[in-house]
Design a protein around this motif. Structure first.
Motif, PDB file in Angstrom:
ATOM      1  N   ASP A   1       0.876  -1.174   0.000  1.00 42.68           N
ATOM      2  CA  ASP A   1       0.000   0.000   0.000  1.00 42.68           C
ATOM      3  C   ASP A   1       0.917   1.229   0.000  1.00 42.68           C
ATOM      4  N   MET A   2       1.403   1.658  -1.243  1.00 44.46           N
ATOM      5  CA  MET A   2       2.382   2.719  -1.361  1.00 44.46           C
ATOM      6  C   MET A   2       1.749   4.071  -1.091  1.00 44.46           C
ATOM      7  N   SER A   3       2.361   4.846  -0.203  1.00 39.07           N
ATOM      8  CA  SER A   3       1.839   6.169   0.118  1.00 39.07           C
ATOM      9  C   SER A   3       2.241   7.158  -0.967  1.00 39.07           C
ATOM     10  N   THR A   4       1.623   8.293  -0.989  1.00 37.15           N
ATOM     11  CA  THR A   4       1.938   9.345  -1.963  1.00 37.15           C
ATOM     12  C   THR A   4       3.384   9.785  -1.818  1.00 37.15           C
ATOM     13  N   THR A   5       3.873   9.908  -0.578  1.00 35.69           N
ATOM     14  CA  THR A   5       5.256  10.332  -0.340  1.00 35.69           C
ATOM     15  C   THR A   5       6.243   9.343  -0.917  1.00 35.69           C
ATOM     16  N   THR A   6       5.996   8.058  -0.704  1.00 41.12           N
ATOM     17  CA  THR A   6       6.874   7.022  -1.239  1.00 41.12           C
ATOM     18  C   THR A   6       6.890   7.044  -2.754  1.00 41.12           C
TER      19      THR A   6
ATOM     20  N   ILE B   1       6.346   9.596  -4.691  1.00 45.87           N
ATOM     21  CA  ILE B   1       7.115  10.764  -5.142  1.00 45.87           C
ATOM     22  C   ILE B   1       8.604  10.489  -5.063  1.00 45.87           C
ATOM     23  N   ILE B   2       9.030   9.842  -3.969  1.00 51.16           N
ATOM     24  CA  ILE B   2      10.455   9.519  -3.800  1.00 51.16           C
ATOM     25  C   ILE B   2      10.940   8.608  -4.926  1.00 51.16           C
ATOM     26  N   VAL B   3      10.129   7.618  -5.266  1.00 50.70           N
ATOM     27  CA  VAL B   3      10.495   6.682  -6.339  1.00 50.70           C
ATOM     28  C   VAL B   3      10.618   7.411  -7.670  1.00 50.70           C
TER      29      VAL B   3
ATOM     30  N   VAL C   1      13.969   9.904 -12.024  1.00 51.63           N
ATOM     31  CA  VAL C   1      14.328  11.097 -12.797  1.00 51.63           C
ATOM     32  C   VAL C   1      15.804  11.430 -12.593  1.00 51.63           C
ATOM     33  N   LEU C   2      16.276  11.359 -11.358  1.00 44.30           N
ATOM     34  CA  LEU C   2      17.679  11.647 -11.069  1.00 44.30           C
ATOM     35  C   LEU C   2      18.601  10.657 -11.766  1.00 44.30           C
ATOM     36  N   ALA C   3      18.229   9.387 -11.756  1.00 44.59           N
ATOM     37  CA  ALA C   3      19.046   8.363 -12.415  1.00 44.59           C
ATOM     38  C   ALA C   3      19.132   8.634 -13.914  1.00 44.59           C
ATOM     39  N   ALA C   4      18.004   9.012 -14.499  1.00 47.09           N
ATOM     40  CA  ALA C   4      17.988   9.324 -15.930  1.00 47.09           C
ATOM     41  C   ALA C   4      18.854  10.540 -16.225  1.00 47.09           C
ATOM     42  N   ALA C   5      18.758  11.563 -15.343  1.00 47.96           N
ATOM     43  CA  ALA C   5      19.549  12.787 -15.534  1.00 47.96           C
ATOM     44  C   ALA C   5      21.041  12.491 -15.431  1.00 47.96           C
TER      45      ALA C   5
END
Length: 223
Positions: free
Chosen positions: A19-24, A26-28, A33-37
């Motif tokens: 049950d993934m929270s909204t915060t989790t 966003i972190i994922v 995005v950072l890995a792609a950058a």
């Protein structure tokens, strides 16, 4: 269906699912995005390093390739292909007798310039091809010869292209004495580079030609 929340998991009939929270979530997403950058930046840095190496290796030939290609990527690909082709060439060194013979013949060409500059340029062009063949370069096509030479002699190759242009203009009667002098000194730089040992190749790009220019001018004056 009965269910019971249990911390970060939801209990359902027969098992669990996250049950993934909204915060989790966003972190994922941020991590992806950072890995792609980072990957994009790494690719660009590697590309810049390749470009720098090619510029350093090919000098003026890099700019020439860029002018003739539709894109930088195409130009750099063509230059890398030159290097691959060059690595497959079975180049050979000349023995002392061979070098001395070519040096003697070059001296004759250079001496001929005072009385017959037009013929001296023609003979210089022919002698360069002979030296290249003796070293193991394929000599059937001028453009291919120049491309092969550019891998290890970029500065001299640029002057070889110009000397060849003057030689062609000379055949059409469109070259003056100063043009012919420049062609002969450029041919000399190439002959010296081809006859030199591996470690001495880069030493004949500038000062020798200036010296030859002065020598031929003095000979013409005395004549």
């Amino acid at each position: 269906m009965s269910s019971l929340r249990c911390g970060g998991l939801r209990l359902i009939e027969g098992g669990y699912f996250c049950d993934m929270s909204t915060t989790t979530l966003i972190i994922v997403i941020v991590a992806i995005v950072l890995a792609a950058a980072i990957a994009v930046v790494g690719y660009r840095v590697a590309q810049q390093k390749r470009t720098t190496r090619l510029r350093e290796q090919y000098g003026p030939e890099y700019d020439r390739a860029l002018d003739q290609a539709d894109s930088q990527r195409e130009a750099e690909s063509e230059l890398r292909d030159r290097s691959k082709r060059y690595e497959k060439l079975e180049l050979r060194s000349l023995d002392s007798a061979g070098r001395e013979d070519f040096e003697r013949r070059w001296s004759e060409v250079q001496g001929q310039f005072v009385d017959d500059p037009s013929n001296a340029v023609r003979n210089a062009d022919l002698l360069v091809v002979e030296v290249m063949a003796a070293r193991g370069y394929p000599v059937e096509d001028f453009d291919q010869r120049a491309d092969d030479l550019s891998v290890s002699h970029p500065e001299v190759t640029q002057r070889y292209r110009e000397a060849r242009r003057i030689a062609q203009a000379n055949r059409d009667g469109n070259a003056d004495t100063e043009d012919l002098r420049q062609a002969v000194t450029s041919y000399r730089s190439l002959v010296l580079a081809l006859l030199a040992d591996e470690g001495d190749r880069s030493s004949n790009n500038g000062t020798e030609s200036e010296h030859d220019n002065k020598q031929m001018t003095e000979r013409e004056t005395k004549a």
